[in-house]
Write a protein that holds these residues in place. Structure first.
Motif, PDB file in Angstrom:
ATOM      1  N   ALA A  83      66.555  60.679 -52.406  1.00 11.05           N
ATOM      2  CA  ALA A  83      65.485  59.879 -51.846  1.00 11.05           C
ATOM      3  C   ALA A  83      66.175  58.814 -50.577  1.00 11.05           C
ATOM      4  O   ALA A  83      65.803  58.760 -49.579  1.00 11.05           O
ATOM      5  N   PHE A  84      67.567  58.577 -51.110  1.00 16.18           N
ATOM      6  CA  PHE A  84      68.179  57.702 -50.243  1.00 16.18           C
ATOM      7  C   PHE A  84      68.554  58.517 -48.902  1.00 16.18           C
ATOM      8  O   PHE A  84      68.627  58.014 -47.790  1.00 16.18           O
ATOM      9  N   VAL A  85      68.991  59.860 -49.036  1.00 15.96           N
ATOM     10  CA  VAL A  85      69.342  60.654 -48.105  1.00 15.96           C
ATOM     11  C   VAL A  85      68.236  61.035 -47.126  1.00 15.96           C
ATOM     12  O   VAL A  85      68.537  60.853 -45.821  1.00 15.96           O
ATOM     13  N   VAL A  86      67.129  60.947 -47.500  1.00 14.30           N
ATOM     14  CA  VAL A  86      65.845  61.506 -46.827  1.00 14.30           C
ATOM     15  C   VAL A  86      65.499  60.351 -45.868  1.00 14.30           C
ATOM     16  O   VAL A  86      65.182  60.556 -44.808  1.00 14.30           O
ATOM     17  N   THR A  87      65.462  59.189 -46.824  1.00 15.20           N
ATOM     18  CA  THR A  87      65.182  58.030 -46.065  1.00 15.20           C
ATOM     19  C   THR A  87      66.134  57.645 -45.051  1.00 15.20           C
ATOM     20  O   THR A  87      65.756  57.340 -43.741  1.00 15.20           O
ATOM     21  N   THR A  88      67.276  57.765 -45.178  1.00 14.68           N
ATOM     22  CA  THR A  88      68.401  57.511 -44.147  1.00 14.68           C
ATOM     23  C   THR A  88      68.254  58.297 -42.866  1.00 14.68           C
ATOM     24  O   THR A  88      68.154  58.002 -41.811  1.00 14.68           O
ATOM     25  N   ALA A  89      68.031  59.897 -43.153  1.00 14.99           N
ATOM     26  CA  ALA A  89      68.107  60.660 -42.215  1.00 14.99           C
ATOM     27  C   ALA A  89      66.920  60.479 -41.445  1.00 14.99           C
ATOM     28  O   ALA A  89      66.933  60.686 -40.057  1.00 14.99           O
ATOM     29  N   PHE A  90      65.732  60.043 -41.781  1.00 16.76           N
ATOM     30  CA  PHE A  90      64.457  59.515 -41.290  1.00 16.76           C
ATOM     31  C   PHE A  90      64.812  58.741 -40.148  1.00 16.76           C
ATOM     32  O   PHE A  90      64.376  58.250 -39.277  1.00 16.76           O
ATOM     33  N   THR A  91      65.354  57.292 -40.904  1.00 14.18           N
ATOM     34  CA  THR A  91      65.572  56.387 -40.175  1.00 14.18           C
ATOM     35  C   THR A  91      66.457  56.604 -38.916  1.00 14.18           C
ATOM     36  O   THR A  91      66.352  56.060 -37.922  1.00 14.18           O
ATOM     37  N   ILE A  92      67.616  57.288 -39.160  1.00 13.43           N
ATOM     38  CA  ILE A  92      68.281  57.659 -37.925  1.00 13.43           C
ATOM     39  C   ILE A  92      67.626  58.470 -36.817  1.00 13.43           C
ATOM     40  O   ILE A  92      67.803  58.198 -35.629  1.00 13.43           O
ATOM     41  N   ASN A  93      66.762  59.298 -37.263  1.00 10.23           N
ATOM     42  CA  ASN A  93      66.058  60.164 -36.278  1.00 10.23           C
ATOM     43  C   ASN A  93      64.745  59.401 -35.687  1.00 10.23           C
ATOM     44  O   ASN A  93      64.347  59.799 -34.543  1.00 10.23           O
ATOM     45  N   ALA A  94      64.335  58.467 -36.159  1.00 10.90           N
ATOM     46  CA  ALA A  94      63.067  57.874 -35.771  1.00 10.90           C
ATOM     47  C   ALA A  94      63.489  56.676 -34.548  1.00 10.90           C
ATOM     48  O   ALA A  94      64.392  55.891 -34.644  1.00 10.90           O
ATOM     49  N   PRO A  95      62.828  56.849 -33.465  1.00 10.24           N
ATOM     50  CA  PRO A  95      63.188  55.961 -32.389  1.00 10.24           C
ATOM     51  C   PRO A  95      62.849  54.603 -32.571  1.00 10.24           C
ATOM     52  O   PRO A  95      61.991  54.304 -33.545  1.00 10.24           O
ATOM     53  N   THR A  96      63.484  53.543 -31.953  1.00 10.53           N
ATOM     54  CA  THR A  96      63.174  52.019 -32.135  1.00 10.53           C
ATOM     55  C   THR A  96      62.125  51.837 -31.333  1.00 10.53           C
ATOM     56  O   THR A  96      62.284  52.111 -30.048  1.00 10.53           O
ATOM     57  N   PRO A  97      60.949  51.643 -31.767  1.00  6.48           N
ATOM     58  CA  PRO A  97      59.994  50.993 -30.949  1.00  6.48           C
ATOM     59  C   PRO A  97      60.265  50.091 -29.761  1.00  6.48           C
ATOM     60  O   PRO A  97      61.024  49.226 -30.020  1.00  6.48           O
ATOM     61  N   TYR A  98      59.479  50.397 -28.662  1.00 10.76           N
ATOM     62  CA  TYR A  98      59.883  49.226 -27.610  1.00 10.76           C
ATOM     63  C   TYR A  98      59.383  47.672 -27.947  1.00 10.76           C
ATOM     64  O   TYR A  98      58.417  47.636 -28.544  1.00 10.76           O
ATOM     65  N   LYS A  99      60.157  46.798 -27.650  1.00 11.77           N
ATOM     66  CA  LYS A  99      59.836  45.441 -27.627  1.00 11.77           C
ATOM     67  C   LYS A  99      59.688  44.854 -26.191  1.00 11.77           C
ATOM     68  O   LYS A  99      60.176  45.521 -25.109  1.00 11.77           O
ATOM     69  N   ILE A 100      59.267  43.592 -26.231  1.00 10.01           N
ATOM     70  CA  ILE A 100      59.102  42.999 -24.915  1.00 10.01           C
ATOM     71  C   ILE A 100      60.460  43.012 -24.002  1.00 10.01           C
ATOM     72  O   ILE A 100      61.360  42.557 -24.769  1.00 10.01           O
ATOM     73  N   GLY A 101      60.652  43.359 -22.868  1.00  8.93           N
ATOM     74  CA  GLY A 101      61.820  43.320 -22.444  1.00  8.93           C
ATOM     75  C   GLY A 101      62.411  44.407 -22.226  1.00  8.93           C
ATOM     76  O   GLY A 101      63.456  44.816 -21.418  1.00  8.93           O
ATOM     77  N   ASP A 102      62.242  45.514 -23.097  1.00  9.14           N
ATOM     78  CA  ASP A 102      62.901  47.158 -22.933  1.00  9.14           C
ATOM     79  C   ASP A 102      62.229  47.609 -21.838  1.00  9.14           C
ATOM     80  O   ASP A 102      61.164  47.402 -21.223  1.00  9.14           O
ATOM     81  N   THR A 103      63.151  48.699 -21.481  1.00 16.51           N
ATOM     82  CA  THR A 103      62.604  49.705 -20.274  1.00 16.51           C
ATOM     83  C   THR A 103      62.075  50.789 -20.843  1.00 16.51           C
ATOM     84  O   THR A 103      63.069  51.512 -21.470  1.00 16.51           O
TER      85      THR A 103
END
Length: 201
Positions: free
Chosen positions: A12-32
């Motif tokens: 479960a840890f490996v799957v969660t970690t892999a998903f987290t690494i591959n998932a893009p970080t959502p844009y925040k205010i100030g991001d391009t």
């Protein structure tokens, strides 16, 4: 038994970690925001780079089937017409997977755009590559970018889903007005109200 439990936890840890690494970080205010190239119901493809003289971009994630999105269709259309003459380009993106929600197929997008007379490019996020970059979670979900594609506002279009005439706070329009006058939008973020984006599990 303990070994099996430990192995399951590790998996479960490996799957969660892999998903987290591959998932893009959502844009925040100030991001391009990265530019995209998506097909539209008119048969053309559109990118923000197509609009060399744009003062900014209104990117709205929306769709055919969601009752919340349907309630905002006319308002989104009015925004596109109103702000195009002021140099702000509205691009609407359908982020849903039609295999999950058949009403949001590209063919039915064409039908909907014709029925409603959409005055903006209605784009299809084929393969669902764009909405995760933005961090869109609902339909509708609005993002205001300046001419350099810097994110200035994220959230709801206004404060009343059910009635355009009873709106008290036009969040998106107020953010555009702030941008026009060189000020920081306030608020910069609001909670998007709508249907969850439909993706394969």
């Amino acid at each position: 038994m303990k070994k099996i439990a430990s192995l399951l936890l590790f998996a479960a840890f490996v799957v969660t970690t892999a998903f987290t690494i591959n998932a893009p970080t959502p844009y925040k205010i100030g991001d391009t925001a990265t530019d995209f190239k998506l097909k539209s119901v008119d048969g053309k493809t559109y990118s923000m780079s197509d609009y060399k003289s744009a003062k900014g971009f209104i990117v709205v994630f929306t769709c055919n089937h969601c009752p919340f999105a349907v309630k905002y269709e006319d308002r989104i259309n009015d925004l596109a017409k109103k702000y195009k003459s002021k140099g702000y380009i509205l691009l609407a993106i359908n982020p849903n997977d039609p295999a999950v929600q058949a009403e949001d197929s590209f063919e039915l997008m064409k039908v909907r755009a014709k029925e409603k007379g959409f005055a903006f490019p209605y784009l299809f996020d084929e393969g669902q590559k764009i909405y995760p970059q933005y961090g869109a979670t609902k339909t509708p979900h609005a993002f205001l970018l300046d001419k350099n594609r810097v994110v200035k506002y994220i959230g709801a279009i206004d404060d009343n889903v059910d009635s355009a005439k009873d709106v008290k706070e036009k969040y998106l329009e107020n953010a555009i007005a702030a941008l026009e006058s060189g000020k920081t939008p306030s608020p910069e973020t609001t909670k998007a109200i709508g249907c969850t984006i439909k993706a394969k599990k």
